[in-house]
Design a protein around this motif. Sequence first.
Motif, PDB file in Angstrom:
ATOM      1  N   ASP A 351       0.718  -1.322   0.137  1.00 47.38           N
ATOM      2  CA  ASP A 351      -0.061   0.089  -0.009  1.00 47.38           C
ATOM      3  C   ASP A 351       0.833   1.068  -0.060  1.00 47.38           C
ATOM      4  OD1 ASP A 351       0.917  -0.706   2.772  1.00 47.38           O
ATOM      5  OD2 ASP A 351      -0.670   0.679   3.389  1.00 47.38           O
ATOM      6  N   VAL A 352       1.945   1.187   0.641  1.00 46.34           N
ATOM      7  CA  VAL A 352       2.940   2.335   0.692  1.00 46.34           C
ATOM      8  C   VAL A 352       3.614   2.487  -0.753  1.00 46.34           C
ATOM      9  CG1 VAL A 352       4.896   3.357   1.909  1.00 46.34           C
ATOM     10  CG2 VAL A 352       3.198   2.181   3.204  1.00 46.34           C
ATOM     11  N   THR A 353       3.902   1.548  -1.205  1.00 48.26           N
ATOM     12  CA  THR A 353       4.316   1.707  -2.461  1.00 48.26           C
ATOM     13  C   THR A 353       3.495   2.058  -3.462  1.00 48.26           C
ATOM     14  OG1 THR A 353       5.739  -0.563  -2.262  1.00 48.26           O
ATOM     15  CG2 THR A 353       5.296   0.137  -4.628  1.00 48.26           C
ATOM     16  N   ILE A 354       2.148   1.830  -3.458  1.00 47.62           N
ATOM     17  CA  ILE A 354       1.332   2.426  -4.672  1.00 47.62           C
ATOM     18  C   ILE A 354       1.148   3.782  -4.132  1.00 47.62           C
ATOM     19  CG2 ILE A 354      -1.173   2.361  -4.998  1.00 47.62           C
ATOM     20  CD1 ILE A 354      -0.949  -0.840  -4.670  1.00 47.62           C
ATOM     21  N   ARG A 355       1.049   4.227  -2.706  1.00 50.52           N
ATOM     22  CA  ARG A 355       0.815   5.671  -2.352  1.00 50.52           C
ATOM     23  C   ARG A 355       1.911   6.425  -2.864  1.00 50.52           C
ATOM     24  NH1 ARG A 355      -2.007   9.238  -2.314  1.00 50.52           N
ATOM     25  NH2 ARG A 355      -3.519   8.163  -1.309  1.00 50.52           N
ATOM     26  N   GLU A 356       3.123   5.937  -2.511  1.00 46.82           N
ATOM     27  CA  GLU A 356       4.237   6.732  -3.211  1.00 46.82           C
ATOM     28  C   GLU A 356       4.261   6.862  -4.710  1.00 46.82           C
ATOM     29  OE1 GLU A 356       7.948   5.483  -1.419  1.00 46.82           O
ATOM     30  OE2 GLU A 356       7.198   5.825   0.703  1.00 46.82           O
ATOM     31  N   ALA A 357       3.963   5.663  -5.481  1.00 44.17           N
ATOM     32  CA  ALA A 357       3.972   5.914  -6.770  1.00 44.17           C
ATOM     33  C   ALA A 357       2.815   6.708  -7.396  1.00 44.17           C
ATOM     34  CB  ALA A 357       3.627   4.282  -7.524  1.00 44.17           C
ATOM     35  N   LEU A 358       1.938   6.817  -6.702  1.00 45.12           N
ATOM     36  CA  LEU A 358       0.612   7.791  -7.069  1.00 45.12           C
ATOM     37  C   LEU A 358       1.322   9.186  -7.068  1.00 45.12           C
ATOM     38  CD1 LEU A 358      -2.503   6.160  -5.540  1.00 45.12           C
ATOM     39  CD2 LEU A 358      -1.838   6.524  -8.139  1.00 45.12           C
ATOM     40  N   ASP A 359       1.766   9.515  -5.708  1.00 48.64           N
ATOM     41  CA  ASP A 359       2.198  10.916  -5.317  1.00 48.64           C
ATOM     42  C   ASP A 359       3.430  11.334  -6.331  1.00 48.64           C
ATOM     43  OD1 ASP A 359       0.497  10.915  -3.487  1.00 48.64           O
ATOM     44  OD2 ASP A 359       1.926  10.335  -1.745  1.00 48.64           O
ATOM     45  N   THR A 360       4.201  10.318  -6.559  1.00 49.56           N
ATOM     46  CA  THR A 360       5.649  10.489  -7.335  1.00 49.56           C
ATOM     47  C   THR A 360       5.147  11.011  -8.855  1.00 49.56           C
ATOM     48  OG1 THR A 360       6.950   8.888  -6.394  1.00 49.56           O
ATOM     49  CG2 THR A 360       7.526   9.741  -8.532  1.00 49.56           C
ATOM     50  N   ALA A 361       3.954  10.214  -9.438  1.00 48.90           N
ATOM     51  CA  ALA A 361       3.460  10.559 -10.923  1.00 48.90           C
ATOM     52  C   ALA A 361       2.879  12.000 -10.653  1.00 48.90           C
ATOM     53  CB  ALA A 361       2.614   9.709 -11.222  1.00 48.90           C
TER      54      ALA A 361
END
Length: 382
Positions: A351-361
């Motif tokens: 879930d943290v991986t997905i959160r950071e990916a969304l925020d990074t994009a």
Amino acid sequence: MKSILCVGAGLSGAVIARTLAESGHAVTVLEARDHVAGNCHTERCPETGVLVHVYGPHIFHTDDTEVWDYVNRYEIFRPYRNRVKTTVGGRVYALPINLHTINQFFGTAMGPDEAFAFIEAQADTSIVAPQTFEEQALRFVGRDLYEAFFRGYTVKQWGCAPSALPASILRRLPVRFSYDDNYFFHRFQGMPTTGYTAMVRRILDHPGIEVHLESRFSRDMAGNFDHVFYSGPLDAWYDFDMGRLGYRTLDFERFTHGGDYQGCAVMNYPEVDVPFTRITEHRHFAPWEDHALSVCYREYSRACAPADIPYYPIRLVEEKKLLGAYVERADTEVGVTFVGRLGTYRYLDMDVTIREALDTARTFRIHDARGTRMPAFAVRPI
């Protein structure tokens, strides 16, 4: 429209690729393996029909409503509670340590308040500010529970004495004075009905995304794109020229069984004289399915060699020193952002991986609109 390269088709690369493709960018995804989804790859065993977590079990859990809604956009997640068992001294106990574990281990029938006072009496209260894993355990559960459930498992998992590990590792393992044996606290917990790989394929299914499997990245490719999102190992970007960051890797001894082998998804073996750390039984990760046969993994942890799959970043003093040197170099890079577990050398739940990916994009979209430089790290590794 920018031309974007995502190196790696795991959760980081897939989510970034989808988010930027939906913004109109042209995205290429390179994946060295023959499948998407990285280490959360799942596939059907042709012999048993069981949906196998090929690189070890992944249970999705989060308090992040947006992330939960995001994964359910691409897959139906069914309710799942991670209830771990452990075999010690020929007896089976529940983890995390809870009221049942305490009463069973000590042969008592205490209530919550009584058990709390009992464990406090067991604890080494002379340790005021625990600095190591061992000190943390002794301070909060005492010698007996530490020796039974934590010491041996930790030695096998990390390959070093618990006194050499930071206290922060154990802070993730709760002690409960109730009969709640749900391993995680999070509101949303579940498993994807058709597996993580099917979910990631759907995330990548967009006309603006081009996926290339069995395709290795080399740095000279970066010049063909406006920006690179790199989810490979940070030290690999520099060909390990300052040394390799330390990881633990896993070996799996796979076997099948005619029926239900252990009656639960995860059985830990914390005793040092048992060479493996746990046995996972994959039929139990999809309890809504019915199978006559079972697929199990005995799991062994060891130091990661150059040809191995890196799983757990060690992040002790020497590793952090080397990490700092690589981060300092990476900060000077233009046109690349390091993402994910390997790119930032951090242990990350899904879930943290997905959160950071969304925020990074989303951060990239802001910099693109403003004409400013996208940093090397959207989330700092140190």
